[in-house]
Scaffold this motif. Structure first.
Motif, PDB file in Angstrom:
ATOM      1  N   LEU A  92      -6.053   3.568  -1.405  1.00 19.51           N
ATOM      2  CA  LEU A  92      -4.945   2.780  -1.952  1.00 19.51           C
ATOM      3  C   LEU A  92      -3.615   3.498  -1.732  1.00 19.51           C
ATOM      4  O   LEU A  92      -2.635   2.877  -1.292  1.00 19.51           O
ATOM      5  CB  LEU A  92      -5.165   2.500  -3.438  1.00 19.51           C
ATOM      6  CG  LEU A  92      -4.038   1.760  -4.159  1.00 19.51           C
ATOM      7  CD1 LEU A  92      -3.772   0.392  -3.530  1.00 19.51           C
ATOM      8  CD2 LEU A  92      -4.368   1.626  -5.639  1.00 19.51           C
ATOM      9  N   ALA A  93      -3.576   4.792  -2.006  1.00 22.23           N
ATOM     10  CA  ALA A  93      -2.336   5.557  -1.813  1.00 22.23           C
ATOM     11  C   ALA A  93      -1.904   5.529  -0.349  1.00 22.23           C
ATOM     12  O   ALA A  93      -0.721   5.326  -0.048  1.00 22.23           O
ATOM     13  CB  ALA A  93      -2.522   6.996  -2.294  1.00 22.23           C
ATOM     14  N   SER A 119       8.553   1.179  -2.355  1.00 21.45           N
ATOM     15  CA  SER A 119       7.948   2.445  -2.797  1.00 21.45           C
ATOM     16  C   SER A 119       8.124   2.706  -4.288  1.00 21.45           C
ATOM     17  O   SER A 119       7.295   3.399  -4.891  1.00 21.45           O
ATOM     18  CB  SER A 119       8.490   3.618  -1.985  1.00 21.45           C
ATOM     19  OG  SER A 119       9.886   3.732  -2.150  1.00 21.45           O
ATOM     20  N   ALA A 120       9.131   2.154  -4.910  1.00 23.72           N
ATOM     21  CA  ALA A 120       9.318   2.348  -6.351  1.00 23.72           C
ATOM     22  C   ALA A 120       8.182   1.709  -7.154  1.00 23.72           C
ATOM     23  O   ALA A 120       7.967   2.071  -8.305  1.00 23.72           O
ATOM     24  CB  ALA A 120      10.660   1.775  -6.798  1.00 23.72           C
ATOM     25  N   ARG A 121       7.435   0.805  -6.561  1.00 20.30           N
ATOM     26  CA  ARG A 121       6.327   0.124  -7.248  1.00 20.30           C
ATOM     27  C   ARG A 121       4.981   0.836  -7.053  1.00 20.30           C
ATOM     28  O   ARG A 121       4.020   0.548  -7.754  1.00 20.30           O
ATOM     29  CB  ARG A 121       6.183  -1.312  -6.743  1.00 20.30           C
ATOM     30  CG  ARG A 121       7.450  -2.128  -6.807  1.00 20.30           C
ATOM     31  CD  ARG A 121       7.820  -2.422  -8.236  1.00 20.30           C
ATOM     32  NE  ARG A 121       8.883  -3.402  -8.271  1.00 20.30           N
ATOM     33  CZ  ARG A 121       9.924  -3.323  -9.061  1.00 20.30           C
ATOM     34  NH1 ARG A 121      10.066  -2.296  -9.869  1.00 20.30           N
ATOM     35  NH2 ARG A 121      10.842  -4.259  -9.052  1.00 20.30           N
ATOM     36  N   HIS A 122       4.911   1.738  -6.102  1.00 18.62           N
ATOM     37  CA  HIS A 122       3.641   2.360  -5.749  1.00 18.62           C
ATOM     38  C   HIS A 122       3.008   3.142  -6.896  1.00 18.62           C
ATOM     39  O   HIS A 122       1.790   3.075  -7.101  1.00 18.62           O
ATOM     40  CB  HIS A 122       3.805   3.277  -4.540  1.00 18.62           C
ATOM     41  CG  HIS A 122       4.179   2.562  -3.298  1.00 18.62           C
ATOM     42  ND1 HIS A 122       4.370   3.212  -2.097  1.00 18.62           N
ATOM     43  CD2 HIS A 122       4.426   1.247  -3.037  1.00 18.62           C
ATOM     44  CE1 HIS A 122       4.703   2.343  -1.175  1.00 18.62           C
ATOM     45  NE2 HIS A 122       4.749   1.141  -1.716  1.00 18.62           N
ATOM     46  N   ALA A 123       3.784   3.904  -7.637  1.00 21.12           N
ATOM     47  CA  ALA A 123       3.227   4.747  -8.706  1.00 21.12           C
ATOM     48  C   ALA A 123       2.503   3.905  -9.744  1.00 21.12           C
ATOM     49  O   ALA A 123       1.403   4.263 -10.184  1.00 21.12           O
ATOM     50  CB  ALA A 123       4.326   5.578  -9.355  1.00 21.12           C
ATOM     51  N   SER A 124       3.077   2.795 -10.130  1.00 22.90           N
ATOM     52  CA  SER A 124       2.443   1.930 -11.127  1.00 22.90           C
ATOM     53  C   SER A 124       1.137   1.345 -10.597  1.00 22.90           C
ATOM     54  O   SER A 124       0.154   1.248 -11.330  1.00 22.90           O
ATOM     55  CB  SER A 124       3.402   0.814 -11.541  1.00 22.90           C
ATOM     56  OG  SER A 124       2.823   0.030 -12.551  1.00 22.90           O
ATOM     57  N   ILE A 125       1.106   0.985  -9.343  1.00 20.44           N
ATOM     58  CA  ILE A 125      -0.097   0.419  -8.741  1.00 20.44           C
ATOM     59  C   ILE A 125      -1.204   1.473  -8.657  1.00 20.44           C
ATOM     60  O   ILE A 125      -2.379   1.164  -8.844  1.00 20.44           O
ATOM     61  CB  ILE A 125       0.213  -0.167  -7.345  1.00 20.44           C
ATOM     62  CG1 ILE A 125       1.185  -1.350  -7.474  1.00 20.44           C
ATOM     63  CG2 ILE A 125      -1.063  -0.590  -6.625  1.00 20.44           C
ATOM     64  CD1 ILE A 125       1.789  -1.812  -6.153  1.00 20.44           C
ATOM     65  N   ARG A 126      -0.846   2.710  -8.406  1.00 23.22           N
ATOM     66  CA  ARG A 126      -1.835   3.787  -8.266  1.00 23.22           C
ATOM     67  C   ARG A 126      -2.390   4.286  -9.597  1.00 23.22           C
ATOM     68  O   ARG A 126      -3.454   4.919  -9.642  1.00 23.22           O
ATOM     69  CB  ARG A 126      -1.219   4.973  -7.518  1.00 23.22           C
ATOM     70  CG  ARG A 126      -0.902   4.710  -6.072  1.00 23.22           C
ATOM     71  CD  ARG A 126      -0.530   5.991  -5.341  1.00 23.22           C
ATOM     72  NE  ARG A 126       0.316   6.874  -6.118  1.00 23.22           N
ATOM     73  CZ  ARG A 126       1.634   7.003  -5.965  1.00 23.22           C
ATOM     74  NH1 ARG A 126       2.269   6.305  -5.054  1.00 23.22           N
ATOM     75  NH2 ARG A 126       2.321   7.848  -6.720  1.00 23.22           N
TER      76      ARG A 126
END
Length: 145
Positions: A92-93, A119-126
């Protein structure tokens, strides 16, 4: 941008998070936070004799993308090994970061393709996948001690 990221499928997943209660006596727990958006997720696990997830609990305080990710993780985590969870987390990352073209074999993660450009949304998804992998690792170490 918003319509693409927060579509009906994402919102349906966000509204139906499985295992949405903390476990009373988990073998392993992990809390993860996204400093970018403030999303927070806690995952509790109990492992079976083979070290696979037998029971799962989660408390999710996240945006719709984080909630949708927790929903997909929770729907398919029971019976998974630490190795499978690490592989899903890393796939996923890599998918979000653009270093791989597919999100791996965890069901449903392709839904996050529109978020790759944000990219600002990636942390929440991970968060959910990071937390479940860590919770299982902690449970495994606690059992070995």
């Amino acid at each position: 941008m918003t319509a693409t990221l927060y579509n009906a499928a994402i919102l349906r997943l966000a509204a139906g998070i499985p295992h949405h209660d903390r476990l009373a006596e988990p073998q392993g727990s992990s809390e993860r936070r996204s400093p970018v958006c403030g999303s927070r997720l806690t995952v509790d696990v109990i492992l079976d004799e083979e070290g696979r997830i037998a029971r799962l609990g989660q408390m999710v305080r996240a945006c719709a993308l984080g909630q949708a990710s927790a929903s997909l993780m929770g729907a398919h985590a029971i019976g998974r090994s630490e190795e499978e969870l690490i592989a899903a987390r890393d796939a996923l990352a890599g998918f979000l970061a653009g270093t791989r073209e597919d999100p791996g074999d965890w069901p449903g993660l392709e839904i996050f393709a529109p978020a790759r450009a944000h990219s600002a949304r990636h942390a929440s998804i991970r968060l959910a996948f990071e937390a479940v992998a860590e919770a299982v690792a902690l449970a495994r170490r606690a059992r070995a001690a």
